[in-house]
Scaffold this motif. Sequence first.
Motif, PDB file in Angstrom:
ATOM      1  N   ILE A 100     -15.728 -20.276  14.723  1.00 25.80           N
ATOM      2  CA  ILE A 100     -15.673 -19.765  16.095  1.00 25.80           C
ATOM      3  C   ILE A 100     -15.068 -20.809  17.032  1.00 25.80           C
ATOM      4  N   MET A 101     -15.504 -22.060  16.915  1.00 20.60           N
ATOM      5  CA  MET A 101     -14.997 -23.111  17.787  1.00 20.60           C
ATOM      6  C   MET A 101     -13.513 -23.357  17.530  1.00 20.60           C
ATOM      7  N   PHE A 102     -13.099 -23.286  16.273  1.00 16.46           N
ATOM      8  CA  PHE A 102     -11.685 -23.504  15.943  1.00 16.46           C
ATOM      9  C   PHE A 102     -10.815 -22.445  16.613  1.00 16.46           C
ATOM     10  N   ALA A 103     -11.245 -21.186  16.542  1.00 17.07           N
ATOM     11  CA  ALA A 103     -10.471 -20.110  17.177  1.00 17.07           C
ATOM     12  C   ALA A 103     -10.436 -20.299  18.685  1.00 17.07           C
ATOM     13  N   TYR A 104     -11.561 -20.729  19.269  1.00 16.96           N
ATOM     14  CA  TYR A 104     -11.592 -20.922  20.714  1.00 16.96           C
ATOM     15  C   TYR A 104     -10.661 -22.054  21.137  1.00 16.96           C
ATOM     16  N   LEU A 105     -10.670 -23.152  20.396  1.00 22.01           N
ATOM     17  CA  LEU A 105      -9.828 -24.290  20.761  1.00 22.01           C
ATOM     18  C   LEU A 105      -8.355 -23.964  20.625  1.00 22.01           C
ATOM     19  N   LEU A 106      -7.978 -23.197  19.611  1.00 23.15           N
ATOM     20  CA  LEU A 106      -6.577 -22.788  19.471  1.00 23.15           C
ATOM     21  C   LEU A 106      -6.134 -21.923  20.642  1.00 23.15           C
ATOM     22  N   SER A 107      -7.065 -21.125  21.138  1.00 23.42           N
ATOM     23  CA  SER A 107      -6.696 -20.225  22.234  1.00 23.42           C
ATOM     24  C   SER A 107      -6.387 -20.969  23.515  1.00 23.42           C
ATOM     25  N   ARG A 129      -4.220 -23.141  23.823  1.00 24.62           N
ATOM     26  CA  ARG A 129      -2.762 -23.260  23.882  1.00 24.62           C
ATOM     27  C   ARG A 129      -2.082 -21.941  23.494  1.00 24.62           C
ATOM     28  N   LYS A 130      -2.828 -20.863  23.617  1.00 22.98           N
ATOM     29  CA  LYS A 130      -2.319 -19.524  23.314  1.00 22.98           C
ATOM     30  C   LYS A 130      -1.973 -19.368  21.840  1.00 22.98           C
ATOM     31  N   PHE A 131      -2.671 -20.135  20.960  1.00 30.27           N
ATOM     32  CA  PHE A 131      -2.505 -19.987  19.524  1.00 30.27           C
ATOM     33  C   PHE A 131      -3.592 -19.055  19.006  1.00 30.27           C
ATOM     34  N   ARG A 132      -3.313 -18.493  17.830  1.00 22.29           N
ATOM     35  CA  ARG A 132      -4.327 -17.766  17.090  1.00 22.29           C
ATOM     36  C   ARG A 132      -4.482 -18.421  15.726  1.00 22.29           C
ATOM     37  N   GLY A 133      -5.673 -18.360  15.193  1.00 18.77           N
ATOM     38  CA  GLY A 133      -5.853 -18.954  13.885  1.00 18.77           C
ATOM     39  C   GLY A 133      -7.288 -18.836  13.408  1.00 18.77           C
ATOM     40  N   ARG A 134      -7.507 -19.285  12.166  1.00 19.82           N
ATOM     41  CA  ARG A 134      -8.842 -19.221  11.583  1.00 19.82           C
ATOM     42  C   ARG A 134      -8.983 -20.281  10.504  1.00 19.82           C
ATOM     43  N   ILE A 135     -10.231 -20.587  10.186  1.00 20.41           N
ATOM     44  CA  ILE A 135     -10.537 -21.519   9.106  1.00 20.41           C
ATOM     45  C   ILE A 135     -10.809 -20.700   7.848  1.00 20.41           C
ATOM     46  N   ILE A 136     -10.187 -21.138   6.776  1.00 22.57           N
ATOM     47  CA  ILE A 136     -10.374 -20.452   5.498  1.00 22.57           C
ATOM     48  C   ILE A 136     -11.227 -21.350   4.613  1.00 22.57           C
ATOM     49  N   LEU A 137     -12.435 -20.897   4.323  1.00 27.43           N
ATOM     50  CA  LEU A 137     -13.372 -21.698   3.536  1.00 27.43           C
ATOM     51  C   LEU A 137     -13.630 -20.985   2.213  1.00 27.43           C
ATOM     52  N   ASP A 138     -13.458 -21.734   1.113  1.00 28.95           N
ATOM     53  CA  ASP A 138     -13.737 -21.205  -0.226  1.00 28.95           C
ATOM     54  C   ASP A 138     -14.710 -22.174  -0.884  1.00 28.95           C
ATOM     55  N   HIS A 139     -16.000 -21.786  -0.860  1.00 30.86           N
ATOM     56  CA  HIS A 139     -17.009 -22.701  -1.381  1.00 30.86           C
ATOM     57  C   HIS A 139     -16.964 -22.786  -2.899  1.00 30.86           C
ATOM     58  N   GLU A 140     -16.446 -21.709  -3.532  1.00 35.75           N
ATOM     59  CA  GLU A 140     -16.386 -21.743  -4.986  1.00 35.75           C
ATOM     60  C   GLU A 140     -15.340 -22.736  -5.470  1.00 35.75           C
ATOM     61  N   SER A 141     -14.157 -22.684  -4.872  1.00 26.53           N
ATOM     62  CA  SER A 141     -13.102 -23.633  -5.268  1.00 26.53           C
ATOM     63  C   SER A 141     -13.158 -24.917  -4.468  1.00 26.53           C
ATOM     64  N   LYS A 142     -14.084 -24.956  -3.488  1.00 25.32           N
ATOM     65  CA  LYS A 142     -14.277 -26.156  -2.664  1.00 25.32           C
ATOM     66  C   LYS A 142     -12.998 -26.556  -1.966  1.00 25.32           C
TER      67      LYS A 142
END
Length: 1143
Positions: free
Chosen positions: A1003-1010, A1012-1025
Motif C-alpha cells: 500500500i505504501m509503495f503504491a502511495y509513494l509512486l503516486s 510522481r503520477k506513477f502507478r505500480g505494485r510490489i510483487i512478492l513470491d514467498h515460495e520462490s523467495k
Amino acid sequence: MSSRKRSRNAEDVDGEVEIDSATSSFRQNYQKRSRVTLAAENGGSVVSDDDDEEMDGPGDNSGFMDDESTDDSEREDENEEIDELRVTQIVQKQIRAHRDNIASEEGVIEEVFCRNFMCHSKLRIKLGPLINFIIGHNGSGKSAVLTALTMCLGGSAKVTNRGASLKSLIKEGEESATLAVKIKNQGDSAYKADIYGRSITVERHFSRGGTSGFKIKNAEDKVISTKKTELDDILDYFAFQLDNPINVLTQDMARQFLSNSSPADKYKFFIRGTQLETLDHDYKVIEESYDKIQATLQSRIEDIAVLKEKMAEAERKKKRLSQTQTLRDKHKRLSNMHAWAQVEEQEHVLADSERAVQQGEDFVKEQEGQAERVSGTFDGHNQAFEAAERTAAQLTEQLTPIQEEHATHKAKFDANKTDLLNVINQQRDIKVDMKKHMATIKKLESTAKEEQDRIAGAEGAEHAARLEKLEDLKRLVDEAKQSQSEYAVRKAGLDHSKLETYQQYESGKPSYDRRKHEMEQANTYLGSLRGSQGRPFDGYQQSMEQLVHAVNQETRWRQKPVGPMGKHVQLLKPQWSSQIEKTFGGNLDAFVVTDAQDMKMLRGIMQRVGCKSNILIGDPEPINTAGNEPQEGVDTILRVLTIDNDLVRNQCIINQFVEQTCLIADGNEASNFLYPVNGPRPRNVKAALSIPRGDTKMGTRYDYSRTGGEKSTSIGKWTGRPRMQTDHAEQIRMQQDVVHQTTRDVQHAREEDRQRSIAMKEASQALVAFERKAKELKTAVQRAEDAVEEQSNRIEGLRPQDGKLQELERQLGEAKEELESAQGSFQDAVNAKDGLDSIQSEVRLELNAAQKQLDEAEARIARANRQVDRVADVRRIALNEKNAELDAVQRAKAALVELEQERDAQKDTTNTFATAAATICRRVNVEPGMTGTILDQRIDRLSRDLEQREREIGGTRDDIVVAFKQATLAYQEAKASVMAHTLDVRKYRWGMFRKHIAMRAKIMFAYLLSERKFRGRIILDHESKELDIAVEPDLALKSDSGREARTLSGGEKSFSTICLLLSIWEAIGSPIRCLDEFDVFMDSVNRATSMSLMIGAARRSVGRQFVLITPQSMGNVEMGDDVKVHRMSDPERGQGVLPFTQT
C-alpha cells in the motif's frame, strides 16, 4: 524496554492490526528486539507470547506455514482481499492525518565524534533530533560519519565494507583512534536514568596493535561501564538495529539495493530488514528439536501405559488429599492471622511512640517559643547596653579636648605659681636673714650691756641670791620626778579596762549579726509566703510544673504516677511546718509509681524536661495502722497531716514512720515522754520532735540508738518555701509573730551593743586622759631640770672676761650694716611679688573655669558609666535567662531525638514484621480477642491433625502434588503434543507478521509512486523467495500490470527503488534510519521528488531520526525547522579539524 508504541487516534478504523516487534527467546547471547509495524505513523503495539489467547491462530491440528499447510493458505487467500482493503483505508487515513513531528526524548543520536579515524584527524558533528542531511564533495569524509556511528556502537569493520579490521580504519600515520557517540536519554522511558542521567556517551578506543575497548559514560562524563554487554543492553533497549541492512544502508549497500539488486536480493533485504529471517531461523531450530524428540519417543510407546497408570495413581492420592483442604484452609487462615496479629501488636507500640514524639515536638515548640520570648527581651536589654556604651564612649571622646585645655591652664597656673613661690621663698629667706641680723644686733647689744653690768658687779649680794635660787630649782626637780613615778602606777589598770571592754564589744558582734540575719531571713520567708499565694508549684523545682504537665499528657501509663508527694499532703498545724518539711526532705518532691515500666517511662520524661526527682515504687493498697499508733491525745506526724492519696500515705509510713513519730513542743516534756525515769517506754513510738523556745524553725529529734540508748539530734531550719498544703493565712500569721520576735531580739541586741560600745569608749578616753597627764608631768620635770641648768649657766656667765666688750661693739656695727642690705633686697622682692599676684589672679580664674568644665564632663562620664553598669547587670540577668531557656530547648530536642530514635527503631521493627507477614499473605483482619499465643495453640492443633491425615494418605501435600505433576508431565512429554502446538502457534504468528508487513509495504509503495503520477505494485513470491516491483510511469496506459524494473530508465529505477525502501522503512521500529548516497544515479527531477518523498516519509515517522548522506547540494529542496544540513568541506593536507557548516 522502552516502547516505541504510540496510541491510536480515536478515529482509527476498528480492528487495525499493528505489529511493532517480534522476539526470539532462543538467542540468549544477544537479546535483540526486532520491530515490524503496519502503522507507519503510530508505530504499533508489541505482540508477545502472552497474547496467544487474544489472536486468531491455528488449533491443535493447524500445521506449519509452509507449503504443506494448504488449509491455512486457502483461508489466507479468502481473507486477503478484505485485509488489503482494510489496511488501505488505515494507511490512507493516517497519511491524510497531520501530526507534528516532535523529537523523541530518548534514543536519539545527539553527537558523533572522531579522532584519527579514516580521513579525519578530529571531527565533531552534532546531529539534529529528526532529519539530518550530510552533504559534501567526494572524499570529504561524509561516509566516515556513518561508519563511525556503526563502529562506535559495536559494529564490525566488515559490515561497513570500509576495511577488513579496525586498525585499517585508523588514519594514516597515527597509532590509535577514538570514536564517541552521545545518545539522548530523557523522559519517562530513559535507560537507567538514575545512573546515566540525561545522556549516554559511548566511547570506543582502538589501536594498530589490536587493542580495542569501550567506555560507557553518564551525563557527568563519569565512566559507568566498560563491558560490551552493557552496550548491547543499551542498543537492545533503544532498538537501534545498526546491523539491519535496511535500517542502515552504507554506500555499498545503498548502491546494491538501489541499482544492482535482483528480485531474490530484494526479498533477502525485505526478510532481513523486517527481522522475519531471524524468527524463521529460530523456529527452524525449534522444529529440528521437535523432530529429534519425536524420534526418541517412538522407542518409548510401551512406557506410555505405565506412565499413564502412575499419573492416575498420583491423581487419586491428590483427590484424597484435597479432602483435607478445609483443615488446610483453616490452618492457612490462622497462620495468616497470626502473622498480622504480630504486626498489629507492633503497630500499637509504634502508635504509642508516635504520640510520644508528637508530645515531644509540642514541648520543643513550647520551649522554643519561650526561648524566643526571652531572646527578644535579651535583645532589647542588649540594645540598651550597647546604646549606653556608645553614650559613655562619646562622652569619653569629648573629655579629651577638655582635659587638654585644662592641662594648658594648669601648666600656666603652675608655672606662675612656681615663680610666685620662688619670690615668696626669696622674701622668706630675706626675712629670716633680717630677723637673724636684728636678733644678732639685739643679742650683741644685750651681751655688751651684760658685760658692762658684770664688770660693774662681779661680786656681792646678787651672787648669793643666785646660788640660793639654784638650790630651790633643784628641789623642784626632785618633787616633779616623785609625782611622775606615783602617777605611772595607774596605767596598768587603765590598759586592762580598755582591753576588757574591747573584748566584750567584739564578742557581742556575732550575737547581734546572727539575730539581724535571723530577722532578715524571717522577713524573706514571710515575703515568700505572701508571694507564693496562687502558685501551686512555688516550693518545688523550677521545672516541676512542666514535669507534671508532661505526666498528665502521657497516655501509656499502666497506672498514672502520683506526685509530687507534697501536693497530696496537707498540714493541719502550721507551727510544725519547718520540722516536718526537714524530716521529709526530698521525698515531698518524689513521685510514686506502681511498676518498673512506668518508672522507666517517668525517668525518661524527667530527663526530657530537665527535672530530676526521686521515684518510688509502691502498692496502692492502703496500709492499716490501727494498733500501731501511740496512745490517744499524743500528736504524731500522721495525725497532724491529711493525705489524700493511699500511695503517698503508704510511702510516708514506710520511709518516715509518720504514724510513730510524736510531736511535743516542749523539749523536756518530749524527753521525759520518750525516756521515762520510772515505768516502761511508750508503746508504738519510735521518735519525738520538739521546738526550742524562742525559735520555731529549729527543732530537736529524740529517738533510740541501735543499742536502745537515748539519742537526740538537732533539726536544722527549713529554708525553702513550704511544699505541703496548709492554712496559708495561719502560716503567714505565725511567721509574722516570728518576724516581730526577731525584730525585738535585734533591738535588744542593738541596745546591748551600744552599751558595750560606750564602755569601750570611756575606757579609751580614760587611758587618753592618763597619757595626757603623764605627758604634762614629764614636761614639768624637764622644765625644772632646764631651769636648774639655766641658773647654773647664768652664775657661770657672770664672771668677767678681758677684751670682750670691744669685740662685741665691733660685731654689733657689722650686724647693722648687713641688716640695711637685707632690707633693700626685701623691698625688691615685694615689688616682684605684687606683679606675679596680679598675673596669678587672672590665671586662677581661667583654671577654675577649665576645672569646672572638666568636673562636669567627668561627672557626665561617671553617670554614663553607672548607667552602663546598671544596664550591664540587667543584660547579664537577661542573658542568663536566655541561656537557661536555650539549654532547656537543647535538652528538649535531645529528648525528642531519643524519642524519634525509639520511634524509628520501632518503625523498622514494625516494617520488618509487616514485610515478613506480607511474604506470607496480603493483610487480613485479626479477629477480636485473638492473640499470638491463642493463634499459636490453634495452629499447633491443626498442624497435628494435618500430619495425621497426611500419614494416612502416604505423604505430605507437597510430596503428593509434586508426584502428581511429575507423573502428569512425564505422560504429557511422552505424548509430545504441547511442543507441537506451541510451534504451530509461533509459525502461524510468523505468517501473520509476514502477511501484514507485506500488505502495508504494498500500500505504501503504491502511495509513494503516486506522488510522481506513477502507478505500480510490489510483487512478492514467498515460495520462490523473490520480491520485484512493477512500475508504470505513463498514466495514460490503462493496464496496471506495469513494467519490470530492468526496463525502466536509471532515474525511474532509482526513484522506484527509493519508494520501495521507504515502504519497507515504515515496517521497522528502530528510532534511527541511515542512508548513504541514495541519489547518485538520479536526474534532478527524480532526485527532487525522491528527496521530497523522503522528507515527507520522515515527518510521518514521528519521533524517528534520519541521517541521509548525499554528495549533491540541497538548494532545490524545501527545508523546515525539523531539517538540519551539515555541509562538509574538502579536507586539506595537514588539517587537524575538518571544517564544516551547519544550517
